[in-house]
Motif scaffolding. Structure first.
Motif, PDB file in Angstrom:
ATOM      1  N   LEU A  44     -30.976 -11.328  -6.823  1.00 13.71           N
ATOM      2  CA  LEU A  44     -29.643 -11.333  -7.420  1.00 13.71           C
ATOM      3  C   LEU A  44     -29.605 -12.192  -8.682  1.00 13.71           C
ATOM      4  CD1 LEU A  44     -27.348 -11.548  -4.261  1.00 13.71           C
ATOM      5  CD2 LEU A  44     -27.920  -9.547  -5.635  1.00 13.71           C
ATOM      6  N   GLY A  45     -30.347 -13.300  -8.680  1.00 16.50           N
ATOM      7  CA  GLY A  45     -30.415 -14.140  -9.873  1.00 16.50           C
ATOM      8  C   GLY A  45     -31.032 -13.397 -11.042  1.00 16.50           C
ATOM      9  N   CYS A  46     -32.092 -12.653 -10.769  1.00 13.50           N
ATOM     10  CA  CYS A  46     -32.726 -11.852 -11.823  1.00 13.50           C
ATOM     11  C   CYS A  46     -31.772 -10.789 -12.348  1.00 13.50           C
ATOM     12  CB  CYS A  46     -33.995 -11.191 -11.291  1.00 13.50           C
ATOM     13  SG  CYS A  46     -35.364 -12.321 -10.969  1.00 13.50           S
ATOM     14  N   GLN A  47     -31.067 -10.122 -11.438  1.00 13.06           N
ATOM     15  CA  GLN A  47     -30.183  -9.028 -11.816  1.00 13.06           C
ATOM     16  C   GLN A  47     -28.972  -9.511 -12.605  1.00 13.06           C
ATOM     17  OE1 GLN A  47     -30.361  -5.408 -10.727  1.00 13.06           O
ATOM     18  NE2 GLN A  47     -29.048  -5.454 -12.511  1.00 13.06           N
ATOM     19  N   VAL A  48     -28.354 -10.583 -12.152  1.00 17.83           N
ATOM     20  CA  VAL A  48     -27.075 -11.010 -12.712  1.00 17.83           C
ATOM     21  C   VAL A  48     -27.235 -11.936 -13.916  1.00 17.83           C
ATOM     22  CG1 VAL A  48     -24.937 -12.263 -12.189  1.00 17.83           C
ATOM     23  CG2 VAL A  48     -25.911 -10.708 -10.496  1.00 17.83           C
ATOM     24  N   VAL A  49     -28.290 -12.766 -13.930  1.00 17.83           N
ATOM     25  CA  VAL A  49     -28.425 -13.782 -14.974  1.00 17.83           C
ATOM     26  C   VAL A  49     -29.595 -13.507 -15.915  1.00 17.83           C
ATOM     27  CG1 VAL A  49     -28.756 -16.235 -15.438  1.00 17.83           C
ATOM     28  CG2 VAL A  49     -27.392 -15.523 -13.458  1.00 17.83           C
ATOM     29  N   VAL A  50     -30.789 -13.328 -15.344  1.00 20.18           N
ATOM     30  CA  VAL A  50     -32.003 -13.252 -16.166  1.00 20.18           C
ATOM     31  C   VAL A  50     -32.014 -12.011 -17.058  1.00 20.18           C
ATOM     32  CG1 VAL A  50     -34.515 -13.102 -16.121  1.00 20.18           C
ATOM     33  CG2 VAL A  50     -33.326 -14.595 -14.500  1.00 20.18           C
ATOM     34  N   LEU A  51     -31.735 -10.835 -16.490  1.00 18.06           N
ATOM     35  CA  LEU A  51     -31.827  -9.612 -17.289  1.00 18.06           C
ATOM     36  C   LEU A  51     -30.798  -9.536 -18.412  1.00 18.06           C
ATOM     37  CD1 LEU A  51     -32.839  -6.752 -14.856  1.00 18.06           C
ATOM     38  CD2 LEU A  51     -34.228  -8.082 -16.411  1.00 18.06           C
ATOM     39  N   PRO A  52     -29.520  -9.874 -18.175  1.00 17.36           N
ATOM     40  CA  PRO A  52     -28.594  -9.884 -19.322  1.00 17.36           C
ATOM     41  C   PRO A  52     -29.033 -10.850 -20.419  1.00 17.36           C
ATOM     42  CG  PRO A  52     -27.355  -9.850 -17.268  1.00 17.36           C
ATOM     43  CD  PRO A  52     -28.800 -10.052 -16.889  1.00 17.36           C
ATOM     44  N   ALA A  53     -29.611 -11.998 -20.041  1.00 19.32           N
ATOM     45  CA  ALA A  53     -30.087 -12.949 -21.048  1.00 19.32           C
ATOM     46  C   ALA A  53     -31.257 -12.369 -21.838  1.00 19.32           C
ATOM     47  CB  ALA A  53     -30.497 -14.259 -20.372  1.00 19.32           C
ATOM     48  N   ILE A  54     -32.186 -11.728 -21.134  1.00 21.90           N
ATOM     49  CA  ILE A  54     -33.323 -11.092 -21.813  1.00 21.90           C
ATOM     50  C   ILE A  54     -32.838  -9.969 -22.727  1.00 21.90           C
ATOM     51  CG2 ILE A  54     -35.356  -9.639 -21.457  1.00 21.90           C
ATOM     52  CD1 ILE A  54     -35.944 -11.258 -18.944  1.00 21.90           C
ATOM     53  N   CYS A  55     -31.915  -9.169 -22.243  1.00 22.09           N
ATOM     54  CA  CYS A  55     -31.395  -8.055 -23.029  1.00 22.09           C
ATOM     55  C   CYS A  55     -30.705  -8.560 -24.295  1.00 22.09           C
ATOM     56  CB  CYS A  55     -30.423  -7.236 -22.189  1.00 22.09           C
ATOM     57  SG  CYS A  55     -29.851  -5.733 -23.002  1.00 22.09           S
ATOM     58  N   PHE A  56     -29.957  -9.633 -24.170  1.00 21.25           N
ATOM     59  CA  PHE A  56     -29.274 -10.206 -25.336  1.00 21.25           C
ATOM     60  C   PHE A  56     -30.299 -10.637 -26.391  1.00 21.25           C
ATOM     61  CE2 PHE A  56     -27.262 -13.824 -27.578  1.00 21.25           C
ATOM     62  CZ  PHE A  56     -26.165 -13.167 -28.108  1.00 21.25           C
ATOM     63  N   GLY A  57     -31.378 -11.269 -25.942  1.00 17.68           N
ATOM     64  CA  GLY A  57     -32.437 -11.666 -26.867  1.00 17.68           C
ATOM     65  C   GLY A  57     -33.085 -10.472 -27.548  1.00 17.68           C
ATOM     66  N   LEU A  58     -33.333  -9.394 -26.777  1.00 14.40           N
ATOM     67  CA  LEU A  58     -33.933  -8.193 -27.355  1.00 14.40           C
ATOM     68  C   LEU A  58     -33.001  -7.543 -28.372  1.00 14.40           C
ATOM     69  CD1 LEU A  58     -35.538  -6.519 -24.193  1.00 14.40           C
ATOM     70  CD2 LEU A  58     -36.727  -7.665 -26.069  1.00 14.40           C
ATOM     71  N   VAL A  59     -31.715  -7.509 -28.056  1.00 10.29           N
ATOM     72  CA  VAL A  59     -30.740  -6.911 -28.966  1.00 10.29           C
ATOM     73  C   VAL A  59     -30.732  -7.653 -30.299  1.00 10.29           C
ATOM     74  CG1 VAL A  59     -28.261  -6.672 -29.368  1.00 10.29           C
ATOM     75  CG2 VAL A  59     -29.245  -5.883 -27.216  1.00 10.29           C
ATOM     76  N   LEU A  60     -30.749  -8.988 -30.249  1.00  6.70           N
ATOM     77  CA  LEU A  60     -30.774  -9.778 -31.486  1.00  6.70           C
ATOM     78  C   LEU A  60     -32.084  -9.563 -32.240  1.00  6.70           C
ATOM     79  CD1 LEU A  60     -29.189 -13.158 -30.303  1.00  6.70           C
ATOM     80  CD2 LEU A  60     -28.084 -11.259 -31.517  1.00  6.70           C
ATOM     81  N   ALA A  61     -33.192  -9.501 -31.493  1.00  7.66           N
ATOM     82  CA  ALA A  61     -34.495  -9.334 -32.140  1.00  7.66           C
ATOM     83  C   ALA A  61     -34.607  -7.974 -32.827  1.00  7.66           C
ATOM     84  CB  ALA A  61     -35.610  -9.499 -31.115  1.00  7.66           C
ATOM     85  N   PHE A  62     -34.050  -6.919 -32.211  1.00  5.65           N
ATOM     86  CA  PHE A  62     -34.137  -5.583 -32.790  1.00  5.65           C
ATOM     87  C   PHE A  62     -33.065  -5.336 -33.851  1.00  5.65           C
ATOM     88  CE2 PHE A  62     -37.021  -4.773 -29.396  1.00  5.65           C
ATOM     89  CZ  PHE A  62     -37.704  -3.603 -29.700  1.00  5.65           C
ATOM     90  N   GLY A  63     -32.049  -6.182 -33.895  1.00  4.38           N
ATOM     91  CA  GLY A  63     -30.988  -6.015 -34.881  1.00  4.38           C
ATOM     92  C   GLY A  63     -30.225  -4.713 -34.736  1.00  4.38           C
ATOM     93  N   LEU A  64     -29.862  -4.363 -33.525  1.00  2.10           N
ATOM     94  CA  LEU A  64     -29.159  -3.107 -33.289  1.00  2.10           C
ATOM     95  C   LEU A  64     -27.770  -3.103 -33.910  1.00  2.10           C
ATOM     96  CD1 LEU A  64     -29.929  -2.247 -29.551  1.00  2.10           C
ATOM     97  CD2 LEU A  64     -31.099  -1.425 -31.599  1.00  2.10           C
ATOM     98  N   ARG A  65     -27.291  -1.902 -34.202  1.00  2.55           N
ATOM     99  CA  ARG A  65     -25.909  -1.755 -34.641  1.00  2.55           C
ATOM    100  C   ARG A  65     -24.978  -2.224 -33.521  1.00  2.55           C
ATOM    101  NH1 ARG A  65     -27.559   3.566 -35.906  1.00  2.55           N
ATOM    102  NH2 ARG A  65     -26.040   4.366 -34.399  1.00  2.55           N
ATOM    103  N   PRO A  66     -23.771  -2.696 -33.851  1.00  2.00           N
ATOM    104  CA  PRO A  66     -22.881  -3.301 -32.850  1.00  2.00           C
ATOM    105  C   PRO A  66     -22.640  -2.445 -31.616  1.00  2.00           C
ATOM    106  CG  PRO A  66     -22.036  -3.726 -35.032  1.00  2.00           C
ATOM    107  CD  PRO A  66     -23.215  -2.793 -35.209  1.00  2.00           C
TER     108      PRO A  66
END
Length: 293
Positions: A44-66
């Motif tokens: 549950l920790g991985c699902q609720v906390v870790v993955l959204p944090a990782i995804c946020f980092g990937l989104v910033l790194a890839f510079g996706l449109r909003p």
């Protein structure tokens, strides 16, 4: 973007398969899951906390449109889908773990999904959009997962010989369902696949692989057995893309098909990555046992 196959056909087909999965489960399976709280808490920790944090980092790194950035965060916040239970069954995972985590995650998502998406919308979008609590979607997941499983378990408890005879046909049916879904999804979206994959294909693939790796690797690091780790890998690595698409395109919610693009691409990619993941982890010989407590 969201087809009849994924919104109606897949849930119905998986509900039938979940009946078969229930045929192989007993209440002792769930008691064993409850005996290892570390497994549940880590997953549950991985699902609720870790993955959204990782995804946020990937989104910033890839510079996706909003809109695509919000779509990725929506996908990360979505709980595991019923497909995870099916893949776990096919590749030797502890299905009772999947059923339990799917149920718990579906309840938590009532709070966590709107929270993550609303924060993401505030950060990435200039306008104000919010997501309400999706009680109807939670009930849908419970209906698809728990009701058929409970029926299957009841059959096993009352007529165990029949449950044993149905085990092999159900596994064959599972494979047929997966092949049909993959083929149908590709055919249905063939006109848009190139544009979708160009926009988010790389980040979706990377996020999917990372999700599977985190879901399997973190439990293994804390001493969880291989069948249980396969189950958490599938549960955490296979998000409910149908739910994410529904939230994105619903007129009463985000109402933006661009936000649904990551989930649409993910809904195709995950079938192949999850199968590859299941094959790779099953190449390791020797059963493992849960040692976390």
């Amino acid at each position: 973007m969201d087809s009849w196959l994924t919104s109606v056909g897949l849930p119905v087909a998986l509900a039938i398969v979940m009946l078969g999965l229930g045929l192989g489960l007993t209440w002792a399976d769930f008691r064993r899951v409850a005996a290892y709280p570390v497994l549940v808490l880590v997953a549950l920790g991985c699902q609720v906390v870790v993955l959204p944090a990782i995804c946020f980092g990937l989104v910033l790194a890839f510079g996706l449109r909003p809109e695509l950035a919000v779509g990725m965060m929506l996908l990360a916040a979505s709980p595991g889908g019923t497909t995870a239970n099916l893949y776990s069954h096919l590749f030797g995972g502890h299905v009772a773990v999947n059923v339990t985590l799917t149920a718990v995650n579906s309840v938590l998502a009532v709070v966590t999904l709107p929270l993550v998406v609303n924060l993401s919308a505030d950060y990435f979008l200039s306008d104000s959009r919010s997501v309400g609590l999706q009680f109807d979607k939670v009930l849908q997941v419970f209906a698809i997962v728990l009701v058929p499983v409970a029926l299957g378990m009841a059959i096993r408890a009352r007529v165990p010989a029949l449950a044993d005879r149905l085990a092999t046909p159900v596994k064959v049916l599972s494979v047929v369902v997966l092949v049909a879904v993959i083929a149908g999804a590709v055919v249905k979206e063939r006109a848009n696949l190139a544009d979708y994959f160009l926009a988010v294909g790389a980040i979706v693939l990377l996020f999917n692989v990372v999700s599977l790796a985190v879901g399997y690797g973190v439990p293994r690091l804390v001493g969880v057995g291989r069948p249980e780790s396969i189950a958490t890998g599938m549960e955490i690595g296979i998000h409910n893309s149908t739910l994410a698409i529904a939230v994105a395109i619903s007129p009463s919610l985000l109402d933006d098909t661009r936000i649904a693009i990551p989930a649409a691409v993910y809904g195709i990619v995950m079938f192949f990555t999850a199968a590859a993941f299941g094959y790779l982890v099953n190449r390791r010989s020797g059963p493992a046992t849960v040692v976390a407590s």
